[in-house]
Design an enzyme around this catalytic site. Sequence first.
Site, short mmCIF file in Angstrom:
data_model
loop_
_atom_site.label_atom_id
_atom_site.label_comp_id
_atom_site.label_asym_id
_atom_site.label_seq_id
_atom_site.Cartn_x
_atom_site.Cartn_y
_atom_site.Cartn_z
N CYS A 219 -13.98 29.13 -82.30
CA CYS A 219 -14.85 28.51 -81.29
C CYS A 219 -14.16 28.33 -79.94
O CYS A 219 -14.79 27.85 -78.98
CB CYS A 219 -15.35 27.18 -81.80
SG CYS A 219 -16.20 27.33 -83.39
N HIS B 28 -15.94 19.52 -75.89
CA HIS B 28 -16.27 20.38 -77.02
C HIS B 28 -17.43 19.78 -77.80
O HIS B 28 -18.38 20.47 -78.15
CB HIS B 28 -15.04 20.56 -77.91
CG HIS B 28 -15.20 21.57 -78.98
ND1 HIS B 28 -15.54 22.88 -78.73
CD2 HIS B 28 -15.06 21.47 -80.33
CE1 HIS B 28 -15.61 23.55 -79.87
NE2 HIS B 28 -15.33 22.71 -80.86
N GLU C 230 -11.76 13.98 -80.15
CA GLU C 230 -11.79 14.38 -78.74
C GLU C 230 -11.85 13.16 -77.82
O GLU C 230 -11.23 13.14 -76.76
CB GLU C 230 -12.97 15.30 -78.47
CG GLU C 230 -12.92 15.93 -77.08
CD GLU C 230 -13.95 17.04 -76.88
OE1 GLU C 230 -13.83 17.75 -75.87
OE2 GLU C 230 -14.85 17.18 -77.73
N LYS D 57 -23.78 21.13 -76.14
CA LYS D 57 -24.16 21.53 -77.50
C LYS D 57 -25.32 20.69 -78.03
O LYS D 57 -26.01 21.10 -78.98
CB LYS D 57 -22.97 21.42 -78.45
CG LYS D 57 -21.86 22.45 -78.21
CD LYS D 57 -20.76 22.30 -79.24
CE LYS D 57 -19.65 23.34 -79.03
NZ LYS D 57 -18.82 23.05 -77.85
N HIS E 44 -24.17 24.94 -81.28
CA HIS E 44 -22.80 25.44 -81.19
C HIS E 44 -22.82 26.96 -81.26
O HIS E 44 -23.13 27.54 -82.30
CB HIS E 44 -21.97 24.85 -82.32
CG HIS E 44 -20.49 25.04 -82.16
ND1 HIS E 44 -19.93 25.87 -81.20
CD2 HIS E 44 -19.43 24.50 -82.84
CE1 HIS E 44 -18.63 25.84 -81.30
NE2 HIS E 44 -18.30 25.01 -82.28
N PHE F 239 -11.60 26.48 -85.20
CA PHE F 239 -11.00 26.41 -86.52
C PHE F 239 -9.64 27.11 -86.49
O PHE F 239 -9.48 28.16 -85.87
CB PHE F 239 -11.88 27.11 -87.55
CG PHE F 239 -13.11 26.34 -87.97
CD1 PHE F 239 -13.28 25.02 -87.61
CD2 PHE F 239 -14.08 26.94 -88.74
CE1 PHE F 239 -14.41 24.30 -88.00
CE2 PHE F 239 -15.22 26.24 -89.15
CZ PHE F 239 -15.37 24.91 -88.77
#
Length: 419
Positions: free
Chosen positions: A169, A309, A320, A341, A346, A405
């Site tokens: 991502c 994010h 975050e 998002k 996403h 990831f």
Amino acid sequence: MKTSERRVVITGMGALTPIGLSVDSYWEGMMRGDSGARPITYFDTTSFATKFACELKDFDALDFLDRKAVRRLDPFVQYALIVADQALNDAGIDSGSLSVEEQERIGVIFASGIGGMQVFTSTAIANHESGPRHISPFFIPMLIPDIAAGQISIRHGLRGPNYGVVSACATGNNNIGDAFMLIQLGHADAIVCGGAEACIAELGVGGFNAMKALSTRNDEPQIASRPFDAERDGFVLGEGGGALYVEELEHARDRGARIYAEIMGLGMSGDAHHITAPDPEGKGACSAMRASLRNAGLDPTDVDYLNVHGTSTPLGDIAETKAVKMVFGAHAYDLNLSSTKSMIGHLLGAAGAVEAIAAIQAITHNCIPPTINFEYPDPECDLNNTFNEPVERKVDVSMSNAFGFGGHNTSVIFGRYTD
């Protein structure tokens, strides 16, 4: 001019998102607070825990590409070609009129986080049902994540640096970051960069469900993506693509290009923690943001807007938030943050690219896109996340985060262009 003095600016943008099929319609959708989440139409979801996603709406690839190209390209490559076309057109580049010397100085750095998930799924089914003789000779070229860069290069005759960075991502941000560095180092004068993703397929949804990563709010899909809300239960899968045309400042000036913003800094780091879960204290995210500020030569107080994010996962949003507090201190509460998002879902490998466009547009329009679907406060996510409504604010510097990831962390800083 020393390569370290080469400034890099954005002169073209392209976007395909679940709330708009162009940069302008995407921005308008964000200003309205649209949600792109709907029941999945691509396959039968009866046996799936999650039955909704953020699909592209009113999209027909034949509106943009010829029938032969559509037949031989996985949707993620179709999206990549379309947003690259948009970015080049927006930048005023007629690739058919480029000289050989110009072709060799324009590169493409573009990829997908996962690759051709839809063609992989359909081919696996065909092989199981009918055997390997029914596998298309285009299967592998349609599948590999880097083929987007190759196809853009072929379509426009661009012979500069050509590859794709794949970092889950964080892919979109990493491709923008590599374009920034290569132009600074003098390896190219301009680069088409970004990411595209098309993972709303049986294996994509099933795989993320198996990880317990997706929201299962099937009765209310439009409000399922709710970053920083206390009742968030996972992310919503999206699809689409984003592209930037970035170039060296003097190169842009010489051709009279319109300049949207300047890329000011890049930061990257690794969590070294877990294959999917973020470091619970946000240490890797903190390192990436601090590195981008150092690279830009900026203080934390110089940043006006942070496109986080913000995936709407229980662990990720808290980590975050902690990272932002560590980096920005008291200024963390003066910043406007938002997670786009919440509206588009996403987009995985495309997320960094389309969110970079949101961060650039915030500078252009002096307005912060919202984080929609907020209802219930989470005491561990107590920053100004611009909930539910856009906010007008002077934005000279914006930061965009993307984490993947594997513990891949990236942060890119954009600034208002000045002489």
